[in-house]
Design an enzyme around this catalytic site. Structure first.
Site, short mmCIF file in Angstrom:
data_model
loop_
_atom_site.label_atom_id
_atom_site.label_comp_id
_atom_site.label_asym_id
_atom_site.label_seq_id
_atom_site.Cartn_x
_atom_site.Cartn_y
_atom_site.Cartn_z
N ASP A 765 0.83 -1.21 0.00
CA ASP A 765 0.00 0.00 0.00
C ASP A 765 0.87 1.26 0.00
OD1 ASP A 765 -2.76 1.15 0.29
OD2 ASP A 765 -1.78 2.04 2.04
N LYS A 769 1.40 4.24 -2.97
CA LYS A 769 1.36 5.70 -2.76
C LYS A 769 2.63 6.35 -3.28
CE LYS A 769 -1.76 5.14 1.11
NZ LYS A 769 -1.84 4.80 2.52
N1 LIG Z 1 -9.64 2.88 5.06
C1 LIG Z 1 -8.95 3.95 4.82
O1 LIG Z 1 -8.53 4.67 5.71
C2 LIG Z 1 -8.64 4.35 3.41
C3 LIG Z 1 -7.88 5.50 3.17
C4 LIG Z 1 -7.63 5.86 1.84
C5 LIG Z 1 -8.10 5.10 0.80
N2 LIG Z 1 -8.82 3.99 1.09
C6 LIG Z 1 -9.31 3.21 -0.04
O2 LIG Z 1 -10.72 3.23 -0.03
C7 LIG Z 1 -11.17 2.06 -0.70
C8 LIG Z 1 -12.27 1.42 0.14
O3 LIG Z 1 -11.75 0.99 1.38
P1 LIG Z 1 -12.71 0.39 2.49
O4 LIG Z 1 -11.92 0.39 3.72
O5 LIG Z 1 -14.00 1.12 2.48
O6 LIG Z 1 -12.94 -1.07 1.95
P2 LIG Z 1 -14.21 -2.01 2.20
O7 LIG Z 1 -13.76 -3.38 1.93
O8 LIG Z 1 -14.84 -1.70 3.51
O9 LIG Z 1 -15.23 -1.52 1.09
C9 LIG Z 1 -15.11 -1.87 -0.25
C10 LIG Z 1 -16.51 -2.20 -0.75
O10 LIG Z 1 -16.45 -2.41 -2.13
C11 LIG Z 1 -17.24 -3.53 -2.47
N3 LIG Z 1 -16.76 -4.03 -3.73
C12 LIG Z 1 -15.64 -4.75 -3.97
N4 LIG Z 1 -15.54 -5.02 -5.27
C13 LIG Z 1 -16.60 -4.48 -5.88
C14 LIG Z 1 -17.05 -4.42 -7.20
N5 LIG Z 1 -16.38 -4.97 -8.19
N6 LIG Z 1 -18.19 -3.75 -7.47
C15 LIG Z 1 -18.88 -3.18 -6.47
N7 LIG Z 1 -18.50 -3.22 -5.20
C16 LIG Z 1 -17.37 -3.85 -4.90
C17 LIG Z 1 -17.09 -4.45 -1.32
O11 LIG Z 1 -18.15 -5.35 -1.25
C18 LIG Z 1 -17.08 -3.47 -0.16
O12 LIG Z 1 -18.40 -3.21 0.24
C19 LIG Z 1 -9.97 1.23 -0.95
O13 LIG Z 1 -9.54 1.40 -2.28
C20 LIG Z 1 -8.93 1.79 -0.01
O14 LIG Z 1 -7.64 1.65 -0.47
C21 LIG Z 1 -9.12 3.61 2.34
N1 LIG Z 2 -4.70 1.37 4.57
C1 LIG Z 2 -4.30 2.67 4.24
C2 LIG Z 2 -5.49 3.52 4.07
C3 LIG Z 2 -5.12 4.83 3.44
O1 LIG Z 2 -4.79 4.66 2.12
C4 LIG Z 2 -3.41 3.19 5.33
O2 LIG Z 2 -3.33 2.56 6.36
O3 LIG Z 2 -2.78 4.22 5.16
#
Ligand SMILES: NC(=O)c1ccc[n+]([C@@H]2O[C@H](COP(=O)([O-])OP(=O)(O)OC[C@H]3O[C@@H](n4cnc5c(N)ncnc54)[C@H](O)[C@@H]3O)[C@@H](O)[C@H]2O)c1
Ligand SMILES: N[C@@H](CCO)C(=O)O
Ligand code: NA
Length: 909
Positions: A765, A769
């Site tokens: 990850d 970035k």
């Molecule tokens: N958690 C963080 O702090 C953070 C920070 C920055 C970026 N992100 C990014 O945000 C994104 C989401 O993270 P999250 O923690 O919400 O993940 P999550 O697993 O909680 O949510 C992802 C959702 O997408 C759905 N999904 C997966 N494939 C799919 C598809 N093909 N079509 C439709 N739905 C689909 C899953 O069922 C799930 O509900 C990721 O790309 C992650 O890298 C997260």
């Molecule tokens: N999993 C990522 C979320 C932000 O991209 C982190 O811990 O920084």
């Protein structure tokens, strides 16, 4: 000095004022009213033996009485701006409480004089008609129904009034009811009711409701009298179910009435009137509105307010167009046009009396006093010259057929259209629009579907010879048509309006069958297939009425971040609309297994329930089609909140379709270099936007800071920092109190980790970035070019699920405890860092040890810290620091991108 007008044209009325201390003079022609202290009256112009313009007269009430001989004698009815007229419909008068509310509204109007017209209590007029109907068909249940009418009014009065007024009302009610009983009995015996009998009966609803209201107003101590408009309004029949007011006679009677009861508030009956022979009659359909308009014109009122139960006049039928808005102003002509199309506006004839004196009519909601309503007046002033504002409303008429008469024999032959329409007239059909091209080879017109068979047959008979001889080639019927009409006064003076309309229809892929525009240009009418009608209405309406910064959003992946974003939108959309004219509609949400689609916007207060109740099997292609084939919303956005590589692989196609893309998903920008470059090239060449601020440092402004530096010509030398919220959290909290695996579980629990925590621990990850920032800085690197030190033990790389991995992680806690110990012994801490060395075109990701006083050692929570060293920031780097993971801050970063898009599209700042 201006020439003195001929004597006959000017008449003056003098009378002592109400207080008796002043004399009032009014010139009937010039309508100059003067209330002056006695002895210093400057009378308006007049002639003959009367004082001339501007001459001084010493007048006393006695002198005024004397001058009565000199001038036309008349009782005095003040006219003009001091009057405000209100009309309250049946629903406003529905219950005693509502009648009390009406009284409060009346008392709250600070106008000097008020004339209040009321309808019968709701349903009463229908009950009265039914009484007559029952009596004349010898159904003796009319007596019980009359009892119900009596009880309804008695109960209302008892609720509303007390003391003497109640007693007075009830005794009048009693006597009215017994008169009605006698009259209905006569009708019952005769088995027939004359029109004047039934008009007399049905008018009672207004008599009672207005009496009750007038007593309710009097309760407050205000000066109020009650007017039976049968004594004042004189009308003559002008057609079936139509009457014309006799203004002159009505004005005389009103003056006479007023001289007897000159109260400040007059409560009057709507709907009823009388003939010149004093026979009670009614003003027929929409009668009370008409009463208010006539009376408003008789007193030259400042304004006539029609109180009803809607906020005003809508820009389109709100049942068909959920984006319909309440219009603040309408011209008389526009209101006219719209009522023709069945919009719930005033009946056109209601407008006529007030139009000649330019008296505005205001439509207001009795049940929502905060709504300002719609003002119908002359040409509404102070409107900006916005092209879009030229069209005021859209209306449709369904169930029409188009008749097309075609042939070379029509051109240049006078009388063809007359022959066509006389044939149409013979079958009694109603022609709704006509269109003929100037080549004269065809003429087409729309008639109601139910009349078209007769019309077509009549035309075939009428033109049998012409058809046989080939002078006419066909009489053709096109069934199942609708009319869409755009109404607006300023269409006339504004070029380009029809271009916008037709462009909107074309974009919605709607075929226009015929077009008509009158020279007045208040209205452009298009005929289309009925099945296209609502779509056409919505497409046209949105083009003229939706804010240019209306965003239709499709959310993909309502997981942690997606769900948080939807909830943030839920709390903010109304504020954005109100303050910034940004209208955000989520018109679709898709997860991995189900999706929810909406035409107008999902109710965000219950998107989860809707998702469960209404959802269909997920299908990304259909989901995207739903968005791209929508013709109502000007801007479409896909927000990818998954971590899915497959979803990310579609961005190129979506951008190509003109759909903007916003995402926290790192897969597209950290995927294969050639794809990334292709995506960015496309983006740069189009006006479709792609934003991904949350891919690095979540909501922290990292990408935008870097862009700002690059676009203003700074040179990036090095970017380094702690890019992983998860790993930051882990090492900030791994201080010897808890095991390594416990701290990892906490980070996952807090929502910092990727869906699979190994993506964080492996350094992948962070590497993504680093790649995103490196590429943003112009380096052409692949993910595999970045050396990464993975923290995932070799043995756990093959675990089949995140859960299995988490279960096995504790067996490595010993190793981690040892590493931490060694660092601590040297006065150092462990930190996982990433760096982009722009000068050398390299990146790296590794675990390092830092002295306790190093800035990287000072972090807490899930903080990211990113240091940009550039030509401008060389001695001291530019540092961005703060929580770089977590649901709220990440969703906030995505939301920020949505607003960035709105501002790129022209939202106010
Ligand atoms: N958690 C963080 O702090 C953070 C920070 C920055 C970026 N992100 C990014 O945000 C994104 C989401 O993270 P999250 O923690 O919400 O993940 P999550 O697993 O909680 O949510 C992802 C959702 O997408 C759905 N999904 C997966 N494939 C799919 C598809 N093909 N079509 C439709 N739905 C689909 C899953 O069922 C799930 O509900 C990721 O790309 C992650 O890298 C997260
Ligand atoms: N999993 C990522 C979320 C932000 O991209 C982190 O811990 O920084
Ligand atoms: Na960011």
């Amino acid at each position: 000095a201006s020439p003195v007008p001929p004597a006959a044209a000017h008449r003056r009325r003098l009378r002592p004022s109400a207080s008796g201390r002043e004399v009032v003079s009014q010139c009937l022609k010039c309508e100059i009213n003067q209330d002056r202290p006695m002895g210093a009256l400057r009378i308006g112009h007049s002639q003959g033996n009367l004082p001339r313009h501007g001459s001084k007269n010493l007048l006393t009430p006695a002198a005024a009485a004397i001058s009565v001989e000199q001038v036309e004698v008349s009782t005095y009815l003040p006219k003009g701006d001091m009057w405000s007229v209100h009309k309250f419909g049946g629903t406003c008068m529905g219950t005693p409480q509502r009648i009390q509310n009406v009284a409060d509204v009346v008392l709250g109007d600070s106008s000097e004089r008020k004339l209040i017209i009321v309808s019968a209590m709701s349903k009463v007029t229908d009950m009265m008609y039914s009484l007559v109907h029952k009596a004349q068909s010898r159904d003796d249940s009319y007596t019980e129904e009359l009892d119900k009418v009596f009880e309804k009014h008695m109960a209302a009065a008892k609720d509303l009034l007390d003391g003497e007024n109640l007693a007075r009302f009830l005794s009048e009610l009693h006597s009215d009811i017994s008169n009605l009983r006698a009259m209905l009995r006569a009708i019952y015996i005769a088995g027939h009711a004359t029109e004047s009998f039934s008009e007399f009966v049905v008018g009672h609803g207004e008599l009672w409701s207005s009496q009750m209201l007038s007593y309710a107003v009097q309760k407050s101590g205000a000066s109020c009298s009650w007017m039976d408009t049968r004594e004042v309004l004189v009308v003559k029949p002008s057609g079936p179910d139509m009457v014309d007011p006799d203004y002159e006679e009505s004005e005389k009677r009103l003056e006479k009435w007023f001289s007897r009861q000159p109260a400040e508030i007059i409560v009057a009956t709507g709907f009823i009137a009388s003939t010149a022979e004093n026979i009670p009659t009614t003003l027929k359909r929409d009668g009370s509105d008409f009463s208010a308009a006539i009376i408003g014109s008789l007193v030259r009122a400042r304004q006539v307010t029609i109180w009803t139960d809607v906020d005003g006049v809508f820009s389109a039928d709100p049942r068909k167009v959920s984006e319909a808005v309440i219009l603040s102003t309408l011209s008389y002509q526009e209101a006219w046009e719209m009522s023709y199309f069945g919009a719930n506006v005033l009946h056109p004839r209601t407008i006529i009396p007030v139009m000649k004196d330019n008296i505005p009519i205001v439509i207001r909601n009795m049940f929502n006093l905060s709504a300002p309503g719609t003002v119908i007046c002359k040409q509404p002033a102070n409107e900006d010259a916005d092209l879009d504002a030229c069209v005021k409303s859209f209306a449709t008429i369904d169930k029409l057929a188009l008749v097309n008469v075609e042939g070379t024999g029509m051109a240049g032959v006078p009388g063809t259209s007359s022959a066509i329409f006389s044939a149409v007239k013979e079958v009694g059909a109603n022609v709704i629009m006509i269109s003929q091209a100037s080549s004269e080879h065809s003429i087409c017109f729309a008639v109601p579907e139910k009349e078209v068979a007769a019309v077509s047959a009549a035309l075939h008979v009428r033109f049998r010879e012409a058809l046989a001889a080939g002078r006419l080639s066909k009489v053709e019927v096109i069934h199942d048509c609708s009319i869409l009409a755009a109404v607006g006064l300023r269409m006339a003076s504004t070029p380009g309006v029809s271009a916008i309309l037709f462009d909107a229809l074309a974009k919605a892929n709607i075929n226009v069958r015929a077009i008509a525009q009158g020279c007045s240009e208040y209205n452009i009418t298009v005929v289309l297939k009925q099945e296209d009608c609502v779509r056409a209405l919505r497409a046209a309406h949105s083009r003229f009425f939706l804010s240019k910064t209306t965003l239709a959003i499709g959310v993909i992946g309502p997981g942690l971040i997606g769900a948080t974003l939807l909830n943030q939108l839920r709390d903010q959309v109304a504020i954005l609309k109100e303050n910034m004219n940004i209208d955000v509609r989520v018109i679709g949400i898709t997860g991995a297994s189900t999706m929810l689609l909406s035409e107008t916007g999902v109710d965000l207060t219950r998107w989860k329930e809707e998702m469960q109740k209404e959802a269909k099997p997920a299908d990304l292609a259909n989901f995207v089609r739903h968005l791209s084939e929508d013709h109502v919303f000007p801007n479409k956005v896909l927000v990818d909140c998954t971590a899915d590589t497959n979803v990310a692989s579609h961005y190129y196609d979506w951008l190509k379709k003109g759909i903007h893309v916003i995402t926290p998903n790192k897969k597209a920008n950290s995927g294969p270099l050639d794809r990334y470059l292709k995506l960015r090239t496309l983006q740069r060449a189009s006006y479709t936007h792609y934003f991904y601020e949350a891919t690095v440092g979540a909501g922290l402004p990292i990408i935008s800071t870097l862009r700002g530096l690059l676009e203003t010509g700074d040179k990036i030398l090095r970017i380094e920092g702690i890019f992983s919220g998860t790993l930051s959290y882990i090492f900030n909290n791994f201080e010897g109190t808890r095991s390594f695996s416990d701290v990892v579980a906490e980070a996952k629990e807090a929502g910092y980790t990727e869906p699979d925590p190994r993506d964080d621990l492996s350094g992948t990850d962070v590497a993504r970035k680093v790649i995103i920032l490196a590429r943003e800085s112009g380096l052409r690197l692949e993910l595999s070019d970045i050396p990464v030190e993975s923290l995932v033990p070799e043995a756990l790389k093959s675990c089949s699920s995140p859960n299995e991995f988490m279960q096995k992680l504790p067996s490595f806690d010993q190793d981690w405890a040892r590493q931490r110990h060694e660092a601590e012994a040297a006065g150092e801490v462990l930190r996982y860092v990433g760096a982009v060395d722009v000068l050398n075109g390299k990146g790296r990701v590794e675990l390092q040890r830092y002295k306790r006083d190093h800035p990287f050692a000072q972090l807490s929570g899930s903080d990211n810290i990113i240091a940009f060293t550039t030509s401008r920031y060389k001695e001291q780097p530019l540092i961005v620091r703060g929580p770089g993971a977590g649901a709220e801050v990440t969703a906030g970063g995505v939301f920020c991108d949505i607003l960035r898009l709105a501002s790129y599209l022209g939202a106010p700042s």
